[in-house]
Design an enzyme around this catalytic site. Sequence first.
Site, PDB file in Angstrom:
ATOM      1  N   HIS B  82       0.829  -1.200   0.000  1.00  0.00           N
ATOM      2  CA  HIS B  82       0.000   0.000   0.000  1.00  0.00           C
ATOM      3  C   HIS B  82       0.868   1.258   0.000  1.00  0.00           C
ATOM      4  O   HIS B  82       1.848   1.334   0.739  1.00  0.00           O
ATOM      5  CB  HIS B  82      -0.896  -0.046   1.246  1.00  0.00           C
ATOM      6  CG  HIS B  82      -2.091   0.853   1.151  1.00  0.00           C
ATOM      7  ND1 HIS B  82      -1.999   2.211   1.219  1.00  0.00           N
ATOM      8  CD2 HIS B  82      -3.400   0.581   0.977  1.00  0.00           C
ATOM      9  CE1 HIS B  82      -3.205   2.740   1.102  1.00  0.00           C
ATOM     10  NE2 HIS B  82      -4.084   1.762   0.955  1.00  0.00           N
ATOM     11  N   GLY B 163       5.243  21.915  10.513  1.00  0.00           N
ATOM     12  CA  GLY B 163       6.452  21.168  10.858  1.00  0.00           C
ATOM     13  C   GLY B 163       7.592  21.402   9.883  1.00  0.00           C
ATOM     14  O   GLY B 163       7.470  22.193   8.945  1.00  0.00           O
ATOM     15  N   LYS B 166      11.476  18.539   6.294  1.00  0.00           N
ATOM     16  CA  LYS B 166      12.491  17.485   6.401  1.00  0.00           C
ATOM     17  C   LYS B 166      11.797  16.285   7.044  1.00  0.00           C
ATOM     18  O   LYS B 166      11.123  16.438   8.069  1.00  0.00           O
ATOM     19  CB  LYS B 166      13.612  18.003   7.311  1.00  0.00           C
ATOM     20  CG  LYS B 166      14.791  17.082   7.478  1.00  0.00           C
ATOM     21  CD  LYS B 166      15.912  17.832   8.238  1.00  0.00           C
ATOM     22  CE  LYS B 166      17.098  16.915   8.509  1.00  0.00           C
ATOM     23  NZ  LYS B 166      16.745  15.768   9.355  1.00  0.00           N
ATOM     24  N   HIS B 168      10.881  13.088   9.222  1.00  0.00           N
ATOM     25  CA  HIS B 168      11.293  12.523  10.506  1.00  0.00           C
ATOM     26  C   HIS B 168      12.147  11.292  10.190  1.00  0.00           C
ATOM     27  O   HIS B 168      11.799  10.512   9.313  1.00  0.00           O
ATOM     28  CB  HIS B 168      10.044  12.139  11.301  1.00  0.00           C
ATOM     29  CG  HIS B 168      10.339  11.631  12.685  1.00  0.00           C
ATOM     30  ND1 HIS B 168      10.821  10.368  12.920  1.00  0.00           N
ATOM     31  CD2 HIS B 168      10.200  12.215  13.896  1.00  0.00           C
ATOM     32  CE1 HIS B 168      10.954  10.194  14.221  1.00  0.00           C
ATOM     33  NE2 HIS B 168      10.591  11.308  14.835  1.00  0.00           N
ATOM     34  N   PRO B 169      13.296  11.097  10.861  1.00  0.00           N
ATOM     35  CA  PRO B 169      14.249  10.048  10.457  1.00  0.00           C
ATOM     36  C   PRO B 169      13.656   8.632  10.449  1.00  0.00           C
ATOM     37  O   PRO B 169      14.096   7.799   9.655  1.00  0.00           O
ATOM     38  CB  PRO B 169      15.374  10.174  11.492  1.00  0.00           C
ATOM     39  CG  PRO B 169      14.817  11.004  12.604  1.00  0.00           C
ATOM     40  CD  PRO B 169      13.794  11.892  11.981  1.00  0.00           C
ATOM     41  N   THR B 170      12.657   8.357  11.300  1.00  0.00           N
ATOM     42  CA  THR B 170      12.053   7.009  11.282  1.00  0.00           C
ATOM     43  C   THR B 170      10.557   7.046  10.954  1.00  0.00           C
ATOM     44  O   THR B 170      10.027   6.130  10.343  1.00  0.00           O
ATOM     45  CB  THR B 170      12.227   6.293  12.643  1.00  0.00           C
ATOM     46  OG1 THR B 170      11.669   7.128  13.677  1.00  0.00           O
ATOM     47  CG2 THR B 170      13.701   6.028  12.943  1.00  0.00           C
ATOM     48  N   ALA B 171       9.853   8.120  11.374  1.00  0.00           N
ATOM     49  CA  ALA B 171       8.385   8.158  11.227  1.00  0.00           C
ATOM     50  C   ALA B 171       7.936   8.805   9.922  1.00  0.00           C
ATOM     51  O   ALA B 171       6.739   8.776   9.600  1.00  0.00           O
ATOM     52  CB  ALA B 171       7.755   8.884  12.415  1.00  0.00           C
ATOM     53  N   GLY B 172       8.851   9.403   9.152  1.00  0.00           N
ATOM     54  CA  GLY B 172       8.475   9.989   7.866  1.00  0.00           C
ATOM     55  C   GLY B 172       7.590  11.214   8.007  1.00  0.00           C
ATOM     56  O   GLY B 172       7.901  12.123   8.778  1.00  0.00           O
TER      57      GLY B 172
END
Lengths: 296, 296
Positions: B82, B163, B166, B168-172
């Site tokens: 998905h 926000g 850029k 979020h490094p893990t949460a996108g």
Amino acid sequence: MGKLVECVPNFSEGRRPEVIAAIAGEVEKVEGVTLLNVNSDASHNRTVVTFVGEPQAAKLAALNACAKAAELINMEQHHGEHPRIGATDVIPFIPVSEITMEECVQLANELGQEIAGKLNIPVYMYEAAAKTPARVKLPDVRKGEYEGLKTAIAAPERHPDYGPAKMHPTAGATVVGARQFLIAYNINLSTSDVNIAKKIASTIREAKGGFKYCRAMGVMIEDRNMAQVTINMVDYTGTPLHRVFETVKSEAARYGVNVIGSEIVGMVPLQALIDTADFYLRFEGFDRKQVLEENI
Amino acid sequence: MGKLVECVPNFSEGRRPEVIAAIAGEVEKVEGVTLLNVNSDASHNRTVVTFVGEPQAAKLAALNACAKAAELINMEQHHGEHPRIGATDVIPFIPVSEITMEECVQLANELGQEIAGKLNIPVYMYEAAAKTPARVKLPDVRKGEYEGLKTAIAAPERHPDYGPAKMHPTAGATVVGARQFLIAYNINLSTSDVNIAKKIASTIREAKGGFKYCRAMGVMIEDRNMAQVTINMVDYTGTPLHRVFETVKSEAARYGVNVIGSEIVGMVPLQALIDTADFYLRFEGFDRKQVLEENI
């Protein structure tokens, strides 16, 4: 929302606000019960209390209100236009959701026994909870009213279903039972000829060969110069709204008259509206649980 | 029953039961919120959580679930069929009762700001809450998915509404918005000719000049040897059930075909059924408060 029952007790007091407030207060303070309406009529000297709740909570509220009425109302001093036999005159239970008529009959019997046992008041069961055909209709049970029943109660055919064959000295007797929700429903016609409304009313009412659970009259709504069929739907599960509406529409067409609208007066159970949508949209296998709000 | 909103967040995890349980648990423990459904799909590697509640409670539940997803899901390791751009991929609010779409848009904006401010996740507003026409449709917002958006987000036209520009490094990133309740509705025809269902579907769907809030296809229900018009009603307040039903009935008659039934798949808001009864019974001045259960 779980099992839900409506209860509409009638009390023989419509004039003293503090007595009415004390009786309604007994209902309001029971957890699991919601007080919907208190309607007092001074000339009838009578108050109708409407509440809904979980079955056991509703039974407790009815019992406590009945006890309070027995404490504060003296039938020896009661006068009013409306027929009555006791301080708490009649207590009907009405199924609302996830509860059958049989369960309401059972609940009514439990309450009847408690009123008889705890308050020493003779109790007659009526409507769906009647023990004999002669006690189905409220006017039959109430024959002679408080004053007449004081002596009549001694006759075996007038003995109560629960409690002593002797009136409570101040509270009299009480009628308890179960019946369907009554929907007050009006259908408005595109004519000012009230005779057409009367003819249509006679085709749908039980008494004239119409629908079993339908009482109807033709009336004139003067301020709209409009004839109306005014209806009491006494069991919408047996005679549904849509069937009466469609029949009135068809009978009206025979006179070249249209149905211009219909009105629900007061409350209607959700199920009656679901049944309407189900009929017109030809639902297959619709479950009430599919209504989003039913899951909250 | 007061103001009520539905919220259907989609999370990028459909395989690890303990992660799914932790996210759903964040919803369940917020007072004033009812968790209705948790639907996980392993091949999509995605979970759809459905809950309803008072607006501020629903917003808190969505925020807490989003925070938990950010903690437990690493988009760098996520694979699934998905499309998605973040651990919490999309959060739509849907008006249920006594709340307007405008209030849901406001609620979505509050949540978007909180997700951006407290979790440092870029947030895009979509559907009724979109800030520009280019962001109304979810596929447009999600273009490039997580992997592509990591670089694309730096371009001004892809900057988030709230926000950092850029990922979020893990949460996108996360999409937040407001839309109407979607009713899945099927209408069954008295024919085994799927072409008739296809022709009827093309007359009612928006894309072919039909109803604005109607998506429809003609399909064959093999086990009943029956053609069906299968419909997504994306805004029943703009295109009501009865209008689609009556149009399908009328178009079917042109082929000598009858409507034999209809089905609501899953949930339907009470208001859609009230609107149906209102139309067919030609109600005058009906108020939702007249539904007995609405007073409890």
